[in-house]
Design an enzyme around this catalytic site. Structure first.
Site, mmCIF file in Angstrom:
data_model
loop_
_atom_site.group_PDB
_atom_site.id
_atom_site.type_symbol
_atom_site.label_atom_id
_atom_site.label_comp_id
_atom_site.label_asym_id
_atom_site.label_seq_id
_atom_site.Cartn_x
_atom_site.Cartn_y
_atom_site.Cartn_z
ATOM 1 N N ASP B 3 0.821 -1.198 0.000
ATOM 2 C CA ASP B 3 0.000 0.000 0.000
ATOM 3 C C ASP B 3 0.863 1.260 0.000
ATOM 4 O OD1 ASP B 3 0.910 -0.417 2.507
ATOM 5 O OD2 ASP B 3 -1.047 -0.885 3.362
ATOM 6 N N LYS B 5 3.735 1.920 1.904
ATOM 7 C CA LYS B 5 4.258 2.364 3.195
ATOM 8 C C LYS B 5 5.720 2.798 3.088
ATOM 9 C CE LYS B 5 4.736 -0.990 5.918
ATOM 10 N NZ LYS B 5 6.189 -1.172 5.789
ATOM 11 N N GLY B 435 11.641 -42.487 28.551
ATOM 12 C CA GLY B 435 12.069 -43.269 27.389
ATOM 13 C C GLY B 435 10.872 -43.509 26.486
ATOM 14 N N GLY B 438 7.522 -48.704 25.048
ATOM 15 C CA GLY B 438 8.087 -50.013 24.725
ATOM 16 C C GLY B 438 9.579 -50.108 24.995
ATOM 17 N N SER B 439 10.176 -49.053 25.624
ATOM 18 C CA SER B 439 11.611 -49.080 25.854
ATOM 19 C C SER B 439 11.976 -49.961 27.048
ATOM 20 C CB SER B 439 12.128 -47.653 26.088
ATOM 21 O OG SER B 439 11.491 -47.092 27.228
ATOM 22 N N SER B 509 7.356 -39.040 29.117
ATOM 23 C CA SER B 509 7.808 -37.657 29.350
ATOM 24 C C SER B 509 8.802 -37.186 28.285
ATOM 25 C CB SER B 509 8.386 -37.495 30.762
ATOM 26 O OG SER B 509 9.261 -38.535 31.111
#
Lengths: 296, 595
Positions: B3, B5, B435, B438-439, B509
């Site tokens: 526009d 500016k 972890g 399944g760790s 976590s």
């Protein structure tokens, strides 16, 4: 009034950065901006002494009058001065005449600055740069973040709201702090006049030995200046708007012998002060490029 | 955007003679190289400084430009208009007294015009110059201009803008910039420059009660102690009574110390050093205020937060909050709603993304002296900093303190944690297993608990899946829910450690930030992080609950390791690699390292 606001703002920035700093330092280049910055720093921490040393990156090519002024100011302010020179550059004989301004600046200024900052482990580094100096500086933060290795990435800069500065860094990272960001050249001169701040006499007009080269007036400050065929040294009444290495600082013809006259001349100026700086224009977007590499 | 500016700003610099001859020569060269105006000077190039901007032809960052007329000195904060740069606009507005909002005469008031107006109003700007640009392209017609003004003015008033000055201009042709244009004889107001020179702008409030945040305690020798700061409201004299917040201690100002001699008075906007009459305890971040009218102190607030981070705002996650000179830990306890800045609609939200605005509750680790942002920008504005990367990720405006902050007090209890632990003859701690799914976390934690029980220890095992059946049954698996999941479990674990138990926590976590936050709830040495390190391929091969198969099939979104990240610990107390190692051996590894 405007100067009072600028002064208070700069003092606020200096105090804020010192509060956050582990090892602060003020980059002292002896010029008018450094002189104002040093004066503001003394005011900011009064009645306590300066809480940081001054660092002068010495290319060995400054005007002789600048070295004399440096010693005077160190004596008067009681500040601790650290002088650093890139000895490898000196040993290799790097100089502004035969190596060109770009390579010379890289080795003797940018590289030297990095060496000094690393050797002392400085984390908050005050500089006298202003936003009105050059296009890429217009977007510079007051507190400019540098990643490890002193690299400036314009896209990694932190948003800066109000006067709330984020000065948190990890080991190896640094922040360059520019308390004079919002000052203009005219503000600097008006303030020097108001506060009677001592400056290098080269800013005042005087008859000096100069050579005209490529449209620029260069001062022959010592015997290391090699004359090109056909050139001769003339005596002309000149002064300098900015000071750096004498082979790279262009003089202007002027009769201004007082700060008042300089203020009047600056207010009426038709050319910007960096006109006399040969390193800004040696490549396209050259200042932005130098900053990315760690130049101040 | 598009526009005009940058053209307007470049033109103002040019007209106010802030462009020097050498810069003009550079502009001529740049115009030939990058310009979009054919053979004419492209004034936009004066302000688009960075290479990327020149190449893309847009403004990315906030640029600060300077010009002066005999009447006034100006700093222009040039900010981009695109929605993805809302944060830049807020940044520019945070220090501005007046906003110039450009409207393309051909397009009228657009959604972006409303967005820009809301942002500048929110940041505290009260005056707007509505520059109706490109009047040359609509034949300088008054009806076009009037329609735009009629559409804009009522909207601006609702946003809280107190004065709107509409001016018809052409940045390209220079109409109504410094001189009234002969091509708009129907317009009898001032040109842009005249308005800028005369509009009344308010500095920091020097009426009102005194306030000064303390930046530094100056102690150059045994005889002097001064408190340095910048006055952000009111005025101060030697002999004035002041109160130090948050402590609430009162004293008297002994002197206003300055270079060149003590001063009789200081007011808003000035940087000063105060010496006080009594030896009171004052630290950086405290506020010295008029004793008769001190600001409020609280540790929970309602605030508007504009998110600036590329990573979203997660409620419950710990951030660093910085006000003018105080740093505290803080978290957003709830997002009440998100505000669509274009339409002002209130929307439900669990997180805030980059450039999103939300009304939130903020809780700080220590009390703050504050004022609502609308009353005082310095005491009401803050930034949020990512606790790991230290990037600035949010800007906040305090609206008011939450009542509950002042009405809930810590209840002192008489039986101590040491007493409870001594009775059980053990040293309580929290063993935190992290972890991939399944760790082997749960198998190891469970075997370890059996072993501790056999040794006569008092234990409790908090298992991710089990807790999600009860306490955390309302939570899903988005990043925000995962953060809250961990926050709750960490708090429960802390209560149990306080009760004297050895607590085993077995949770995926995945985020460093929440694990770090959990760690902070415990005393030194009480939190033992165990990284159960099993390669993803091995976890996927084991897949004891068939979850990886589901996730791979696309039936389980946000599954850690597949389409949600796992950030491994950088320095866990215990690092157990499970590949080729029986569970008993893993348990032994952990057991020998426990207190």
């Amino acid at each position: 009034m405007a100067l009072d606001v600028l002064e208070s703002e700069s003092i606020e920035i200096l105090r804020e950065a010192v509060a956050a700093a582990g090892r602060p330092v003020l980059l002292y280049s002896i010029g008018k901006d450094s002189s104002v910055l040093l004066h503001l720093a003394r005011k900011a921490f009064h009645p306590a002494p300066l809480p940081f040393p001054l660092l002068h990156v010495d290319t060995t090519w400054k005007f002789r009058a600048m070295y004399a002024h440096r010693e005077r100011m160190v004596r008067e302010s009681g500040a601790r001065l650290i002088v650093h020179t890139n000895e490898a550059g000196v040993a290799a004989g790097v100089n502004p005449f035969t190596h060109g301004s770009s390579y010379y600046t890289d080795v003797m200024k940018t590289e030297a600055l990095r060496q000094a900052l690393d050797a002392h482990g400085f984390d908050i580094i005050f500089g006298g740069a202003r936003r009105d100096e050059e296009a890429s500086r217009a977007k510079e933060r007051v507190c400019s973040f540098r990643s490890a290795g002193h690299r400036w990435d314009p896209k990694a800069q932190r948003p800066e709201l109000w006067s709330v500065y984020n000065l948190r860094i990890h080991p190896g990272e640094t922040i360059r702090v520019f308390p004079l960001s919002n000052w203009t050249e005219l503000d600097i001169w008006t303030y020097i006049e108001r506060e009677s701040i001592p400056i290098v006499p080269l800013y005042f007009a005087e008859e000096r030995p100069v050579v005209e080269r490529g449209g620029t007036l260069l001062m022959v400050d010592d015997e290391r200046f090699p004359l090109e065929p056909g050139e001769e040294v003339q005596r002309r009444v000149v002064r300098f708007r900015t000071l750096g290495c004498y082979p790279l600082s262009g003089a202007i013809e002027s009769r201004a012998t007082t700060v008042g006259a300089i203020v009047a001349e600056t207010a009426a100026a038709a050319a910007s002060e960096r006109q006399g700086r040969l390193i800004d224009t040696d490549q396209p977007s050259s200042m932005e490029k130098k900053k990315r590499e760690g130049y101040f | 955007m598009d526009d005009g500016k940058s053209t307007l700003i470049g033109r103002l610099l040019y007209e106010s003679r802030a462009v020097f001859e050498d810069q003009l020569r550079a502009l001529e060269a740049d115009s030939r190289r990058f310009g979009t105006q054919g053979p004419r000077l492209d004034f936009a190039l004066l302000v688009d400084g960075l290479q990327a901007e020149r190449e893309q032809g847009i403004t990315i960052d906030v640029a600060y430009r300077f010009f002066a007329t005999p009447a006034r000195r100006f700093i222009v904060a040039d900010t981009p208009g695109h929605e993805q740069y809302t944060r830049n606009m807020a940044t520019g507005a945070s220090t501005a007294d007046l906003a110039v909002i450009l409207v393309d005469a051909r397009k009228g008031v657009l959604p972006q015009t409303r967005r820009h107006t809301r942002i500048v109003a929110m940041m505290g700007i009260r005056h707007v110059l509505l520059a109706v640009n490109k009047m040359d392209l609509v034949g300088y017609g008054q009806p076009v201009f009037d329609d735009i003004v009629d559409a804009y003015a009522p909207f601006a008033a609702v946003c809280g803008i107190s004065t709107v000055r509409p001016i018809p201009i052409s940045a390209l042709e220079g109409d109504n910039l410094t001189e009234p244009s002969p091509r708009t004889p129907w317009y009898d107001g001032p040109p842009v420059m005249t308005y800028l020179e005369t509009v009344e702008v308010a500095g920091p409030p020097s009426s009102g009660p005194f306030r000064m945040p303390v930046q530094l305690v100056s102690r150059p020798g045994p005889d002097f102690r001064g408190f340095a700061g910048r006055v952000c409201a009111g005025a101060i004299h030697p002999g004035d009574r002041v109160r130090v917040l948050p402590s609430g201690v009162e004293t008297t100002v002994r002197a206003i110390v300055a270079w060149g001699g003590d001063r009789p008075r200081a007011e808003a906007g000035e940087s000063v050093t105060l010496a006080l009459a009594d030896e009171v305890d004052v630290s950086r971040g405290d506020v010295i205020a008029a004793a008769t009218a001190p600001p409020e102190v609280a540790d929970q607030f309602e605030a508007r937060v504009l998110w600036m981070g590329t990573h979203p705002l997660i409620p419950g996650r710990s951030y660093l909050l910085k006000t003018h000179s105080k740093d505290v830990r803080a978290s957003v306890t709830a997002i009440k709603y998100r505000v669509d800045v274009t339409s002002d609609a209130h929307l439900a939200a669990r997180t805030l993304q980059l450039n999103e605005l939300g009304v939130v509750n903020v809780s700080t680790a220590q009390p703050l002296a504050f004022e609502p942002y609308a009353v005082n920008r310095t005491l009401g504005g803050f930034i949020l900093i990512d606790a790991l990367t230290f990037e600035t990720v949010g800007a906040g405006l305090i609206d008011f303190a939450l009542r509950r902050a002042t009405n809930i007090h810590w209840q002192a209890t008489e039986v101590t944690r040491e007493g409870r632990a001594a009775l059980k003859q053990q040293q309580p701690c929290c063993v935190w297993f992290t972890g991939l799914s399944g760790s082997g976390k749960s198998s190891i934690a469970s075997a370890l608990e059996r072993r501790l029980l056999a040794e006569g220890r008092h234990t409790y095992l908090l298992d991710g899946d089990n807790v999600r059946h009860g306490l955390n049954r309302d939570l899903g698996f988005t990043e925000a829910d995962r953060a809250e999941n961990i926050r709750r479990v960490a708090e429960v674990a802390r209560l149990m450690v306080d009760a004297g138990l050895i607590v085993l926590v077995s949770f995926i976590s995945p985020f460093r930030s929440e694990r770090r936050q959990a760690r902070r709830l415990f005393e030194d040495g009480e939190f033992v992080e165990v990284f159960v390190d099993t390669p993803l391929e091995e976890c996927e091969r084991r897949d004891p609950k068939g979850l990886y198969a589901k996730a791979r099939a696309g039936a389980l979104p946000n599954f850690t390791g597949i389409d949600s990240p796992y950030e491994p610990p950088e320095s866990p107390e215990i690092h157990v690699t499970t590949a080729g190692r029986p569970v008993d051996e893993c348990v032994e590894l952990v057991r020998t390292r426990l207190p």
